[in-house]
Design an enzyme around this catalytic site. Sequence first.
Site, short mmCIF file in Angstrom:
data_model
loop_
_atom_site.label_atom_id
_atom_site.label_comp_id
_atom_site.label_asym_id
_atom_site.label_seq_id
_atom_site.Cartn_x
_atom_site.Cartn_y
_atom_site.Cartn_z
N LYS A 1 0.84 -1.07 -0.25
CA LYS A 1 -0.06 0.06 0.37
C LYS A 1 0.78 1.26 0.15
O LYS A 1 0.52 2.26 -0.66
CB LYS A 1 -0.56 0.07 1.33
CG LYS A 1 -1.71 1.56 1.30
CD LYS A 1 -2.56 1.05 2.52
CE LYS A 1 -1.82 1.29 4.01
NZ LYS A 1 -1.56 2.09 4.70
N ARG B 1 2.42 6.10 -3.07
CA ARG B 1 3.59 6.59 -3.32
C ARG B 1 4.03 6.89 -4.95
O ARG B 1 3.79 8.03 -5.84
CB ARG B 1 4.88 6.65 -2.35
CG ARG B 1 5.00 6.96 -0.70
CD ARG B 1 5.88 5.91 -0.34
NE ARG B 1 6.35 7.22 0.94
CZ ARG B 1 5.59 6.90 1.90
NH1 ARG B 1 3.67 6.18 2.20
NH2 ARG B 1 5.11 6.97 2.78
N GLY C 1 -5.65 8.26 6.15
CA GLY C 1 -5.11 9.84 6.52
C GLY C 1 -3.41 10.40 5.52
O GLY C 1 -2.95 10.95 5.25
N ARG D 1 -7.73 12.88 13.82
CA ARG D 1 -6.83 12.95 14.10
C ARG D 1 -5.86 14.09 13.97
O ARG D 1 -6.71 14.89 12.65
CB ARG D 1 -6.10 11.68 12.64
CG ARG D 1 -6.07 10.30 13.17
CD ARG D 1 -6.24 9.49 11.45
NE ARG D 1 -5.08 9.78 12.18
CZ ARG D 1 -4.07 8.51 11.08
NH1 ARG D 1 -5.18 7.61 10.05
NH2 ARG D 1 -2.71 8.23 10.93
N SER E 1 8.85 6.81 12.46
CA SER E 1 8.91 5.99 11.46
C SER E 1 9.85 6.31 10.08
O SER E 1 9.79 6.45 9.19
CB SER E 1 7.47 5.81 11.26
OG SER E 1 6.15 5.75 11.47
N ASP F 1 3.62 -0.29 12.01
CA ASP F 1 2.47 -0.78 11.22
C ASP F 1 2.28 -2.72 11.06
O ASP F 1 1.02 -3.35 10.84
CB ASP F 1 2.55 -0.69 9.85
CG ASP F 1 1.66 0.74 9.37
OD1 ASP F 1 1.20 1.29 10.41
OD2 ASP F 1 2.14 1.26 8.19
N ASN G 1 3.28 6.92 18.57
CA ASN G 1 2.88 7.00 17.13
C ASN G 1 1.62 6.80 17.27
O ASN G 1 0.26 6.93 16.57
CB ASN G 1 3.00 7.75 15.97
CG ASN G 1 4.20 6.31 15.88
OD1 ASN G 1 4.40 5.31 17.08
ND2 ASN G 1 4.77 6.10 14.84
N LYS H 1 -3.02 7.24 15.28
CA LYS H 1 -3.40 5.52 13.92
C LYS H 1 -5.28 6.04 13.73
O LYS H 1 -5.57 6.72 14.03
CB LYS H 1 -3.23 4.45 13.83
CG LYS H 1 -0.99 4.99 13.78
CD LYS H 1 -1.12 5.30 12.70
CE LYS H 1 0.99 4.96 12.62
NZ LYS H 1 1.16 5.64 11.62
N ARG I 1 -5.91 -2.77 11.11
CA ARG I 1 -4.74 -3.24 12.05
C ARG I 1 -5.11 -4.23 12.98
O ARG I 1 -4.43 -4.98 13.65
CB ARG I 1 -3.61 -2.40 12.03
CG ARG I 1 -2.51 -1.46 10.66
CD ARG I 1 -1.71 -2.43 10.00
NE ARG I 1 -1.34 -1.05 8.81
CZ ARG I 1 -1.05 -2.09 7.49
NH1 ARG I 1 -1.74 -3.02 7.48
NH2 ARG I 1 -0.56 -1.17 7.14
#
Length: 430
Positions: free
Chosen positions: A21, A26, A91, A120, A192, A309, A332, A336, A384
């Site tokens: 994903k 990207r 997000g 968020r 991250s 993740d 962090n 999410k 998740r």
Amino acid sequence: MDMIVTPTGKLQGDIQALSSKNYTTRYLLVAALAEGTSTIRFPAHSEDSDALRRCIRDLGAVIEEDDEKIVVTGFGRHPFHAKELNVGNAGAVLRFLMSVAALLPEVTFVNTYPQSLGKRPHDDLISALQSMGVEVEHQNGRLPITIRGGRPRGGKIQVSGSVSSQFLSSLLFLAPLLEEDSEIEVLNDLKSKVVVGQTLEVLEQAGIVVHASDDLMRYRVPGRQQYRAQTYTVQGDYPGSAAVLAAAAVTDSDVTVRRLLENSKQGERAVVDVLRSMNVPLTHEDGIVRVQGNGKLTAGEFDGDEFTDGVLAMVAAAVFAEGTSRFYNVENLRYKECDRITDYLAELRKAGANVEEKRDEIIVHGRPEGVEGGVEIDAHFDHRVIMALTVVGLRAKRPIRIKDAHHVAKSYPNYFEHLQALGAQVEWVK
């Protein structure tokens, strides 16, 4: 739709990992920002990637696709003036496109998931865009958000990385198109970092020059660059595969997952090392992970920021390990689709797990004998959480019911079909 997960003692089979994903989104973005036609081979099909497809089409990209590829004719630095954009519950898509929207006179990002993405915060990116001369109307940093730009300025830009690395990635996609050169400084901390590495990798593939410091806290980005239209190939996805590998680890199994590159820049590649350190029998070579699980795991301590993740799936595995496991540097996770520490642990406790939390830690007191199950669980609309709770259900003593499990489609639409192919007893119910 809810999912009934019935305890399953044995998993066996051979599957292809879904496509990444993160890389798909990207590649779609850099293809849209290029002038010309790009091809993306083996793209992911999920709610997130579909949201980006929809939005870049609204911004003027022309998209054609078949079963194996997407062909994108980009809009370059001149997106079409769309009045509204709907990113769904994605997000990363919102944050990436907020910077792209700075090239437009005005666009509003609507709030269609008030109980998830709508909660968020995006203040750090908003502040950075405002420093670049972009007007942003928002609700205490949250959706709906209206961007009024047109000519964002380069120069010295500061952005906090303490909540999410997506804010930095967003600016890195925009900065090469600006008239001025840019210097981006990351304030506080950078969560991250491995995901930023993915952004830099994709930018380089797209012909963009970015000079990054070794610690990834400072960047020099020449302006007046052009994205290069070309062909990209999407690799297999570690974050989704983490849950499949965890399921194999906690059961009697012989499971093979293909298309997981050993040298991938996906931070979640570390889940293979996490499982190995928990004494799960596995091999990883030629892009193939094979788990021959016996249900016996040992506890360990892990820096969760390296595989954000994949943390929830590894926590699910640790529920059945001998000893106490600690996942640290994971604050962090609170920012999410839900609070992936407090909310997730509350559901684990319902199922019978012995877990506790600190501000930036998850502590798991393993129960090798298994957990009771026999409960209905709220996954908080989080893909998740859904995947990780399924792992727990496979090893519980009684079935669990996961509410609204269809939200797994956000990243892994065929997750349950893959588990069924491996022998898992899972069933959709209304």
